[in-house]
Design an enzyme around this catalytic site. Sequence first.
Site, PDB file in Angstrom:
ATOM      1  N   TYR A 180      28.490  17.719   6.193  1.00  0.00           N
ATOM      2  CA  TYR A 180      27.798  17.620   7.500  1.00  0.00           C
ATOM      3  C   TYR A 180      27.767  19.852   8.186  1.00  0.00           C
ATOM      4  O   TYR A 180      26.304  19.300   8.642  1.00  0.00           O
ATOM      5  CB  TYR A 180      27.047  16.930   8.568  1.00  0.00           C
ATOM      6  CG  TYR A 180      27.053  15.770   8.097  1.00  0.00           C
ATOM      7  CD1 TYR A 180      25.652  15.077   7.954  1.00  0.00           C
ATOM      8  CD2 TYR A 180      27.957  14.776   7.723  1.00  0.00           C
ATOM      9  CE1 TYR A 180      25.185  14.536   7.417  1.00  0.00           C
ATOM     10  CE2 TYR A 180      27.611  13.158   6.840  1.00  0.00           C
ATOM     11  CZ  TYR A 180      26.172  13.079   7.021  1.00  0.00           C
ATOM     12  OH  TYR A 180      25.202  12.135   6.532  1.00  0.00           O
ATOM     13  N   GLN A 216      12.483  10.213   9.382  1.00  0.00           N
ATOM     14  CA  GLN A 216      13.696  10.131   8.866  1.00  0.00           C
ATOM     15  C   GLN A 216      14.468  10.983   8.486  1.00  0.00           C
ATOM     16  O   GLN A 216      16.057  11.085   8.588  1.00  0.00           O
ATOM     17  CB  GLN A 216      13.957   9.358   7.313  1.00  0.00           C
ATOM     18  CG  GLN A 216      12.912   8.182   7.277  1.00  0.00           C
ATOM     19  CD  GLN A 216      13.061   7.801   5.985  1.00  0.00           C
ATOM     20  OE1 GLN A 216      13.057   6.723   5.817  1.00  0.00           O
ATOM     21  NE2 GLN A 216      11.153   8.288   5.794  1.00  0.00           N
ATOM     22  N   HIS A 266      16.428   8.822  11.805  1.00  0.00           N
ATOM     23  CA  HIS A 266      17.852   8.434  11.059  1.00  0.00           C
ATOM     24  C   HIS A 266      19.099   9.602  11.539  1.00  0.00           C
ATOM     25  O   HIS A 266      20.135  10.526  11.300  1.00  0.00           O
ATOM     26  CB  HIS A 266      17.514   9.075   9.604  1.00  0.00           C
ATOM     27  CG  HIS A 266      17.198   7.572   9.194  1.00  0.00           C
ATOM     28  ND1 HIS A 266      16.715   7.901   7.967  1.00  0.00           N
ATOM     29  CD2 HIS A 266      17.421   6.422   9.496  1.00  0.00           C
ATOM     30  CE1 HIS A 266      16.901   6.879   7.140  1.00  0.00           C
ATOM     31  NE2 HIS A 266      16.777   5.617   8.230  1.00  0.00           N
ATOM     32  N   GLU A 320       5.665  11.138  -6.243  1.00  0.00           N
ATOM     33  CA  GLU A 320       5.258   9.533  -7.205  1.00  0.00           C
ATOM     34  C   GLU A 320       4.714   8.406  -6.142  1.00  0.00           C
ATOM     35  O   GLU A 320       5.537   8.506  -5.008  1.00  0.00           O
ATOM     36  CB  GLU A 320       6.920   9.782  -8.119  1.00  0.00           C
ATOM     37  CG  GLU A 320       8.134   9.554  -6.479  1.00  0.00           C
ATOM     38  CD  GLU A 320       9.143  10.081  -7.704  1.00  0.00           C
ATOM     39  OE1 GLU A 320       9.230  10.351  -9.131  1.00  0.00           O
ATOM     40  OE2 GLU A 320      10.121  10.360  -7.275  1.00  0.00           O
TER      41      GLU A 320
HETATM   42  P1  OAD Z   1      14.177  10.317  -0.918  1.00  0.00           P
HETATM   43  O1  OAD Z   1      15.433  11.831  -1.060  1.00  0.00           O
HETATM   44  O2  OAD Z   1      14.932   8.449  -1.098  1.00  0.00           O
HETATM   45  O3  OAD Z   1      13.049  10.454  -0.891  1.00  0.00           O
HETATM   46  C1  OAD Z   1      12.111  11.530  -0.950  1.00  0.00           C
HETATM   47  C2  OAD Z   1      10.388  11.211  -1.580  1.00  0.00           C
HETATM   48  O4  OAD Z   1      10.210  12.592  -1.705  1.00  0.00           O
HETATM   49  C3  OAD Z   1      10.152  10.689  -2.995  1.00  0.00           C
HETATM   50  O5  OAD Z   1      10.032   9.740  -3.367  1.00  0.00           O
HETATM   51  C4  OAD Z   1      10.427  12.041  -3.762  1.00  0.00           C
HETATM   52  O6  OAD Z   1       9.363  11.798  -5.263  1.00  0.00           O
HETATM   53  C5  OAD Z   1       9.430  12.943  -2.630  1.00  0.00           C
HETATM   54  N1  OAD Z   1       8.954  14.393  -2.515  1.00  0.00           N
HETATM   55  C6  OAD Z   1      10.137  15.148  -3.360  1.00  0.00           C
HETATM   56  N2  OAD Z   1       9.421  15.756  -3.143  1.00  0.00           N
HETATM   57  C7  OAD Z   1       8.413  16.165  -2.601  1.00  0.00           C
HETATM   58  C8  OAD Z   1       6.789  16.986  -2.491  1.00  0.00           C
HETATM   59  N3  OAD Z   1       7.278  17.896  -2.450  1.00  0.00           N
HETATM   60  N4  OAD Z   1       6.009  16.689  -1.775  1.00  0.00           N
HETATM   61  C9  OAD Z   1       5.321  15.067  -1.370  1.00  0.00           C
HETATM   62  N5  OAD Z   1       7.173  14.693  -2.180  1.00  0.00           N
HETATM   63  C10 OAD Z   1       8.658  14.315  -2.755  1.00  0.00           C
HETATM   64  O7  OAD Z   1      14.624  10.249   1.174  1.00  0.00           O
HETATM   65  P2  OAD Z   1      14.268   9.449   2.017  1.00  0.00           P
HETATM   66  O8  OAD Z   1      12.998   8.447   1.704  1.00  0.00           O
HETATM   67  O9  OAD Z   1      13.537  10.255   3.066  1.00  0.00           O
HETATM   68  O10 OAD Z   1      19.468   8.343   5.698  1.00  0.00           O
HETATM   69  O11 OAD Z   1      15.553   9.339   1.892  1.00  0.00           O
HETATM   70  C11 OAD Z   1      16.033   7.515   2.674  1.00  0.00           C
HETATM   71  C12 OAD Z   1      16.858   7.888   3.646  1.00  0.00           C
HETATM   72  O12 OAD Z   1      17.865   7.882   3.017  1.00  0.00           O
HETATM   73  C13 OAD Z   1      17.415   9.057   4.580  1.00  0.00           C
HETATM   74  O13 OAD Z   1      17.069   9.355   6.107  1.00  0.00           O
HETATM   75  C14 OAD Z   1      18.785   9.141   4.849  1.00  0.00           C
HETATM   76  C15 OAD Z   1      18.706   8.718   3.039  1.00  0.00           C
HETATM   77  O14 OAD Z   1      20.166   8.095   3.317  1.00  0.00           O
HETATM   78  C16 OAD Z   1      20.304   8.582   6.241  1.00  0.00           C
HETATM   79  O15 OAD Z   1      20.628   9.396   5.876  1.00  0.00           O
HETATM   80  C17 OAD Z   1      20.436   7.319   7.299  1.00  0.00           C
END
Ligand code: OAD
Length: 236
Positions: free
Chosen positions: A57, A93, A111, A206
Amino acid sequence: MNSTRSNIVILTGAGVSAESGVATFRGAGGLWEGHLIEDVASPEGFARDPALVQKFYNLRRAALRTVEPNAAHRAIARLQREYQRGRVTLVTQNVDDLHERSGSPQVIHVHGELLKIRCTRCHAVHHWTEDITPNLACASCQTAGRLRPDIVWFGEMPYHMDAIYDELAAAQVFIAIGTSGKVYPAAGFVIEAARCGARTIECNLEPSDVSSVFDEHRIGPAGVIAPALVDQLLRV
Ligand code: OAD
């Protein structure tokens, strides 16, 4: 969308910061900056190897200085400032500060935040931009060595849930941008918003894991589709 009163809730995830150069959580073969998410984002991982987790971190916090908000952050901030027909509530998040730096007047960090540290002895939370070092003392209780990132790890209670559910119940439009829909409760916000009658729009590179719940899908990079959506919402 018509011109009647219409509150909006926006949920953002790592995809909204991807074009700023912040790594998504599940982008590289399921690893987050080379680590298993459970190793660096769980109380068990922290108990097992606190030095690794603090270093992880510390690096993420330092990296914030090298990134800037992108067009998606700026579009969301513009919607929050200029929308006249109701509230625009931003729930993220993300633990970065890019929404704030792009001028968002209000951000709910479900988060936690990289720029906050929490004392595990007195529970005080303080703004912090530097490394957490082993002997760093809490500014409230002066105890050394008990500080951790104010990040919600797996198995811990996300922040501000009551306020978020109140906003979901009052929303006519729910928009998710750049989130994979893999982590609950945030992944379930769309279900609650839809149950309460909101029109739901997913903006992502996606389809997410909860795509089928959304009424509308806009596939593409957040830096392109978020500004277009905001233009449309401000035109109506
Ligand atoms: P993820 O990394 O799981 O998902 C990111 C999403 O963004 C994916 O569906 C990608 O396809 C999409 N993506 C990537 N680049 C993009 C772009 N340029 N434009 C649009 N979409 C794009 O991240 P989160 O869903 O935020 O929690 O993850 C949720 C939580 O999981 C986080 O807050 C974190 C993690 O564990 C904690 O730390 C508690």
